[in-house]
Motif scaffolding. Structure first.
Motif, short mmCIF file in Angstrom:
data_model
loop_
_atom_site.label_atom_id
_atom_site.label_comp_id
_atom_site.label_asym_id
_atom_site.label_seq_id
_atom_site.Cartn_x
_atom_site.Cartn_y
_atom_site.Cartn_z
N ILE A 193 -125.44 -19.32 -28.01
CA ILE A 193 -125.93 -18.50 -26.90
C ILE A 193 -127.19 -17.82 -27.42
CG2 ILE A 193 -125.39 -16.62 -25.32
CD1 ILE A 193 -122.38 -17.22 -26.02
N ALA A 194 -128.33 -18.19 -26.87
CA ALA A 194 -129.61 -17.76 -27.43
C ALA A 194 -130.29 -16.75 -26.52
CB ALA A 194 -130.53 -18.95 -27.65
N PHE A 195 -131.11 -15.91 -27.15
CA PHE A 195 -131.89 -14.92 -26.41
C PHE A 195 -133.23 -15.53 -26.03
CE2 PHE A 195 -134.92 -11.44 -26.04
CZ PHE A 195 -134.23 -10.55 -25.22
N ARG A 200 -140.45 -17.55 -24.72
CA ARG A 200 -140.16 -17.50 -26.15
C ARG A 200 -138.68 -17.67 -26.41
NH1 ARG A 200 -142.14 -12.26 -28.70
NH2 ARG A 200 -141.25 -11.40 -26.79
N GLN A 201 -138.36 -18.54 -27.33
CA GLN A 201 -136.98 -18.80 -27.71
C GLN A 201 -136.65 -18.00 -28.97
OE1 GLN A 201 -134.76 -21.20 -26.20
NE2 GLN A 201 -133.25 -20.14 -27.45
N HIS A 213 -133.63 -19.50 -44.35
CA HIS A 213 -133.33 -20.64 -43.48
C HIS A 213 -133.46 -20.17 -42.03
CE1 HIS A 213 -131.25 -24.35 -42.13
NE2 HIS A 213 -130.77 -23.56 -41.17
N VAL A 214 -134.15 -20.96 -41.22
CA VAL A 214 -134.37 -20.62 -39.81
C VAL A 214 -133.67 -21.66 -38.94
CG1 VAL A 214 -136.08 -20.38 -37.99
CG2 VAL A 214 -136.55 -19.45 -40.25
N PHE A 215 -132.84 -21.16 -38.02
CA PHE A 215 -132.21 -22.03 -37.02
C PHE A 215 -132.90 -21.78 -35.69
CE2 PHE A 215 -129.02 -22.48 -33.60
CZ PHE A 215 -128.77 -23.84 -33.73
N LEU A 221 -126.39 -21.95 -23.78
CA LEU A 221 -126.61 -20.91 -22.79
C LEU A 221 -127.73 -20.02 -23.31
CD1 LEU A 221 -125.80 -19.35 -20.22
CD2 LEU A 221 -124.11 -18.12 -21.60
N ASN A 222 -128.75 -19.78 -22.48
CA ASN A 222 -129.90 -18.96 -22.86
C ASN A 222 -129.99 -17.78 -21.89
OD1 ASN A 222 -131.14 -20.87 -24.93
ND2 ASN A 222 -130.99 -22.18 -23.13
N ILE A 223 -130.03 -16.56 -22.44
CA ILE A 223 -129.97 -15.35 -21.62
C ILE A 223 -131.05 -14.36 -22.10
CG2 ILE A 223 -128.45 -13.56 -20.69
CD1 ILE A 223 -126.06 -15.06 -21.66
#
Length: 303
Positions: A193-195, A200-201, A213-215, A221-223
């Motif tokens: 669940i991403a902001f 911009r992600q 480390h970057v994920f 779901l993006n909110i």
């Protein structure tokens, strides 16, 4: 030190600032003759002429210039001490203007602000809980709560009062259904669940033995709301990475479970920022004092 020495110094500094014995006498409530005697005593004590006197003006000798700069600073320091003590005796009045990030402000600044207003009934407050950057000088704000490293700005003072720690977590039901990721690389196989903010992600950061480390990938779901992300994680929809000031109570009572804890990223400072002024107003000083006192034994969101 002779009792009248500061009086003599004050007369000398005032005479230089005003440009004449007459003007200095009027400013200090003395006679012109008394100001002249102060200067003579100083010159006798120093063993040097400090002022060149003519019928039209006063001018400093080389020795007088050195003495003037030092004594002027000493008198200003004394004024600073007196003003600081007067400010500390003062009661907060007027309108206290504060801004803080939306979720952090609502959860953790509002309870302190409530206690602050109860402590000082003559005070009122204007508050902006927003993730927008607020220019304190331009918008007339007393204090901002900001997260992250400070910008270079000589007009602002800053004090770190806490730390923001991101943690990756989800509900026990999600982990029972999908398993527990063991390393940040495992996140690619999980529902996240991403902001999002505009286009911009949000990215998730971790610290591994091999370095940062970057994920970064679109979530299932993006909110655009941290609070809604928390609710989605509680419902078992997927994994979130949010500050513990949002998820701390859930982690404490077990409704959310942290994963990848050994890979937590370094924390970010949470800072009080306020305009650089010679004297802090009572409302700024007392709020900072209360905030530091409330969190002295630990912030409320950490387990």
């Amino acid at each position: 030190m002779q009792a009248n020495r500061f009086g003599d110094i004050a007369a000398f500094v005032c005479a230089v600032k005003t440009g004449s014995f007459t003007a200095a006498a009027a400013s200090l409530g003395l006679t012109r003759s008394a100001v002249g005697k102060c200067i003579v005593r100083l010159e006798s004590r120093m063993g040097s002429r400090l002022l060149n006197r003519t019928t039209r003006k006063l001018s400093l000798t080389d020795e007088g210039q050195v003495a003037y700069e030092r004594w002027r600073q000493i008198l200003e320091d004394l004024d600073e001490v007196e003003a600081t003590m007067a400010m500390r005796r003062g009661r907060p009045t007027g309108t206290f203007k504060l801004t803080a990030p939306l979720s952090f402000g609502q959860r953790h600044i509002l309870p302190i602000l409530d206690a602050y207003l109860k402590q000082w009934p003559d005070l009122r407050a204007d508050v902006w809980f927003t993730d927008r950057f607020v220019d304190l000088a331009e918008e007339g704000v007393d204090i901002a709560i900001r997260i992250g490293e400070p910008r270079d700005d000589s007009q602002l003072l800053t004090r770190t009062v806490a730390w923001q720690q991101f943690a990756t977590c989800t509900s026990p039901s999600y982990l029972a259904r999908r398993g527990v990721p063991q390393t940040p690389a495992d996140l690619a196989a999980h529902d996240t669940i991403a902001f999002i903010s505009g286009e911009r992600q949000g990215i998730w950061r971790y610290q591994t033995p091999d370095g940062p480390h970057v994920f970064e990938q679109a979530g299932r779901l993006n909110i655009d709301s941290s609070e809604a992300m928390r609710e989605a994680a509680l419902a078992g929809i997927g994994l979130i990475q949010l500050p513990t000031y949002i998820t701390g109570n859930d982690l404490r009572d077990g409704t959310l479970v942290e994963v990848l804890k050994p890979y937590r990223p370094p924390p970010d400072p949470i800072r009080v920022v306020y305009p650089s002024k010679r004297h802090l107003s009572p409302r700024v000083r007392t709020f900072i004092d209360l905030l530091v006192e409330q969190w002295a034994s630990g912030v409320p969101w950490e387990t």
